[in-house]
Design an enzyme around this catalytic site. Sequence first.
Site, PDB file in Angstrom:
ATOM      1  N   ARG A 141     -28.591  38.757   0.288  1.00 57.46           N
ATOM      2  CA  ARG A 141     -27.445  37.857   0.098  1.00 57.46           C
ATOM      3  C   ARG A 141     -26.169  38.614  -0.215  1.00 57.46           C
ATOM      4  O   ARG A 141     -25.091  38.236   0.247  1.00 57.46           O
ATOM      5  CB  ARG A 141     -27.713  36.874  -1.052  1.00 57.46           C
ATOM      6  N   GLY A 154     -27.055  29.206   7.572  1.00 53.50           N
ATOM      7  CA  GLY A 154     -26.841  30.046   8.743  1.00 53.50           C
ATOM      8  C   GLY A 154     -26.425  29.246   9.962  1.00 53.50           C
ATOM      9  O   GLY A 154     -25.490  28.456   9.914  1.00 53.50           O
ATOM     10  N   ARG A 207     -12.840  26.782   4.788  1.00 58.24           N
ATOM     11  CA  ARG A 207     -14.299  26.673   4.829  1.00 58.24           C
ATOM     12  C   ARG A 207     -14.667  25.193   4.899  1.00 58.24           C
ATOM     13  O   ARG A 207     -14.041  24.353   4.242  1.00 58.24           O
ATOM     14  CB  ARG A 207     -14.913  27.299   3.572  1.00 58.24           C
ATOM     15  N   HIS A 208     -15.683  24.870   5.704  1.00 57.77           N
ATOM     16  CA  HIS A 208     -16.105  23.474   5.869  1.00 57.77           C
ATOM     17  C   HIS A 208     -16.416  22.810   4.525  1.00 57.77           C
ATOM     18  O   HIS A 208     -16.733  23.474   3.537  1.00 57.77           O
ATOM     19  CB  HIS A 208     -17.340  23.397   6.775  1.00 57.77           C
ATOM     20  N   GLU A 213     -21.366  30.692  11.095  1.00 58.33           N
ATOM     21  CA  GLU A 213     -21.798  31.295   9.839  1.00 58.33           C
ATOM     22  C   GLU A 213     -22.682  32.510  10.129  1.00 58.33           C
ATOM     23  O   GLU A 213     -23.239  32.659  11.221  1.00 58.33           O
ATOM     24  CB  GLU A 213     -22.572  30.239   9.021  1.00 58.33           C
ATOM     25  N   ARG A 214     -22.791  33.371   9.159  1.00 51.40           N
ATOM     26  CA  ARG A 214     -23.762  34.465   9.223  1.00 51.40           C
ATOM     27  C   ARG A 214     -25.142  33.884   9.509  1.00 51.40           C
ATOM     28  O   ARG A 214     -25.549  32.878   8.915  1.00 51.40           O
ATOM     29  CB  ARG A 214     -23.759  35.186   7.870  1.00 51.40           C
ATOM     30  N   TRP A 268     -27.115  20.832   3.234  1.00 53.40           N
ATOM     31  CA  TRP A 268     -27.951  21.959   2.803  1.00 53.40           C
ATOM     32  C   TRP A 268     -27.304  22.757   1.685  1.00 53.40           C
ATOM     33  O   TRP A 268     -28.010  23.380   0.899  1.00 53.40           O
ATOM     34  CB  TRP A 268     -28.302  22.844   3.999  1.00 53.40           C
TER      35      TRP A 268
END
Length: 206
Positions: free
Chosen positions: A115, A23, A9-10, A88-89, A15
């Site tokens: 969520r 997103g 994961r990044h 991402e979603r 944010w």
Amino acid sequence: MSRTLVLVRHGQSEWNLKNLFTGWRDPGLTEQGHAEAKAAGQRLKAAGLKFDIAYTSALSRAQVTCQHILDELGQPGLETIRDQALNERDYGDLSGLNKDDARAKWGEEQVHIWRRSYDVPPPGGESLKDTGARVWPYYLHTIQPHVLREETVLVAAHGNSLRALIMALDGLTPEQILKQELNTGVPIIYRLNADSTVASKEILSA
């Protein structure tokens, strides 16, 4: 030779720090996020890994994470495929909103459902099920063939796009995958059998 798939994961984004729904929006990494990505590369180097090909999303926070990892491994020019299938979603109307502001607008229970449910999308967005419907076929048709050719493959992406992969790889139920937290910048190493099933899984935490 080994059939190796590494998911990361990044690193922390601007944010993430501000507690905003991100997103498909494209904020950069924080200073901590850059450090997390470099540390991931250092841990992979210490584990003796080198990659044959890398995949990342169309979003810069994942691309920069991917590049930091490859730089740390001495592979800055490695072939890297960027595709929005790994994005991402999509949080739709929630994108860019502070999570507390979203709760004030729609109510805490509704935001929690968006969520943390598997198949209920926010307005104009995707559920985790929707995200999996684009991520998993892309993995099967594009990424997995490289792994099964005994290559070592890096995928630098996002919390929910990686959740969709992990759910299928680990054979998890929707309830199980929703409880899984993916920390930023922490590599997950899968070794696959010749029939594409998982032989082993290792999390390279700090």
